[in-house]
Design an enzyme around this catalytic site. Structure first.
Site, PDB file in Angstrom:
ATOM      1  N   ARG A   1      15.499  42.565 -21.059  1.00 50.94           N
ATOM      2  CA  ARG A   1      15.478  41.139 -20.709  1.00 50.94           C
ATOM      3  C   ARG A   1      14.950  40.271 -21.857  1.00 50.94           C
ATOM      4  NH1 ARG A   1      18.162  43.325 -17.706  1.00 50.94           N
ATOM      5  NH2 ARG A   1      18.157  43.336 -15.421  1.00 50.94           N
TER       6      ARG A   1
ATOM      7  N   SER B   1      16.188  36.599  -9.916  1.00 46.68           N
ATOM      8  CA  SER B   1      14.973  37.404 -10.042  1.00 46.68           C
ATOM      9  C   SER B   1      13.871  36.582 -10.698  1.00 46.68           C
ATOM     10  CB  SER B   1      15.243  38.658 -10.871  1.00 46.68           C
ATOM     11  OG  SER B   1      16.136  39.519 -10.201  1.00 46.68           O
TER      12      SER B   1
ATOM     13  N   GLU C   1      10.644  36.154 -15.339  1.00 44.46           N
ATOM     14  CA  GLU C   1      12.021  36.249 -15.826  1.00 44.46           C
ATOM     15  C   GLU C   1      12.655  34.858 -15.817  1.00 44.46           C
ATOM     16  OE1 GLU C   1      16.110  38.636 -14.646  1.00 44.46           O
ATOM     17  OE2 GLU C   1      14.200  39.683 -14.572  1.00 44.46           O
TER      18      GLU C   1
END
Length: 321
Positions: free
Chosen positions: A181, A230, A300
């Site tokens: 990520r 998320s 995130e």
């Protein structure tokens, strides 16, 4: 005079000749999936890559620029955003085309789902996971978006980007510095397009995989809510939602913001949430998880802009730094 128009007036004729759209005092809650947040001083939507380069050359470096995508993974604070927000237009940056038997070039504003569809139509496998990601290519490149065990870094060949001075750069996969990520590409670069490589595959198999992705999303994620996807990255060795659940935060509400009862790593705006509500809820969850398990969850969701005076939110609520 309002702040946004004053900024545009200050630049005077420097903006003449641009073909894109400039909006003063832009309502960011209209373009984020959370439907919350304050105003940007000004919003620029370039017509194409050349227009964006001209804009970057025209705007002095002391004026802040903030790049946003389609707003699916974005929390804008209530105090708004200083300077210009740049949002790539679908018309100028939203196309994807097959340029070789297993190769696709896509603009940074192309929805991930559109990239998956173009790959399917061409019989190119390896892009099915994008069918379930509610974002665009630019964001996927920046944060190495992934799902179902596949990540963007496995598909990227090269990326085109403009720097703050309007100069063009081409980055290889290695140049992007991908990790979970995360991309190590300089934060000031604006991605405009990318080339992706897949594999030849049976269209029926691709369709079956895409259907499985869609079914999974519909059954375990609150996709019809005002959500940012998320909220936190998965910690090593566990899942964010498991730690949130163990900390008793499933369904937790602050103001109009709630951790989804359906998937507790999804934060939702139940209808009246402010940017403050959402960020305070997120930091409350981080604090409770840290207290229970010693795990520091990392956001995130990208949070941008200024806090409204008197409504600042500290990391871990300032208690456990």
């Amino acid at each position: 005079m309002m702040r946004g128009q004053a900024l545009i007036d200050k630049l005077g004729g420097r903006l003449d000749g641009l073909r894109g759209r400039i909006t003063p005092n832009a309502e960011m809650d209209k373009i984020t999936w959370f439907r919350a947040g304050g105003l940007a001083d000004a919003l620029f939507q370039p017509a194409d890559e050349d227009d964006l380069a001209a804009f970057l050359r025209a705007v002095p470096e002391e004026i802040p620029l903030t790049i946003v995508g389609i707003g699916s993974n974005l929390l804008v604070r209530d105090g708004g955003i200083t300077g210009f927000v740049i949002r790539l237009s679908a018309k100028g940056f939203g196309e994807a085309e097959v340029i070789a038997p297993t190769t696709i070039k896509a603009g940074a504003a192309t929805p991930d789902k559109r990239l998956a569809a173009v790959a399917y139509q061409a019989g190119i496998g390896g892009f099915e996971f994008y069918h379930g990601i509610p974002g665009a290519v630019g964001g996927a490149l920046r944060m190495n978006a992934g799902a179902n065990g596949v990540e963007t870094r496995e598909r990227v060949v090269e990326v085109r980007a403009l720097d703050r001075k309007g100069d063009l750069h081409t980055l290889s996969n290695a140049d992007m510095g991908y990790a979970y990520r995360h991309s190590a590409a300089p934060a000031g670069l604006i991605f405009t397009s990318a080339v992706f490589e897949g594999v030849l595959a049976d269209k029926a198999a691709i369709k079956a995989a895409m259907d499985a992705v869609q079914h999974h999303r519909e059954t375990v994620q609150p996709i019809r809510e005002k959500t940012g996807g998320s909220t936190f990255k998965n910690p090593e060795g566990t899942s964010a939602w498991k730690e949130i659940d163990r900390a008793g935060c499933r369904g937790l509400m602050i103001g109009g913001a709630q951790m989804s009862p359906m998937h507790c790593n999804f934060m939702i705006n139940t209808g009246t949430a402010t940017g403050y509500d959402l960020e305070y809820l997120g930091e409350t969850v981080r604090t409770r998880v840290l207290e229970r398990s010693g795990i520091r969850l990392h956001w995130e969701i990208r949070r941008i802009g200024n806090f409204r005076p008197g409504h600042e939110v500290q990391e871990f609520l300032g208690q456990l730094l």
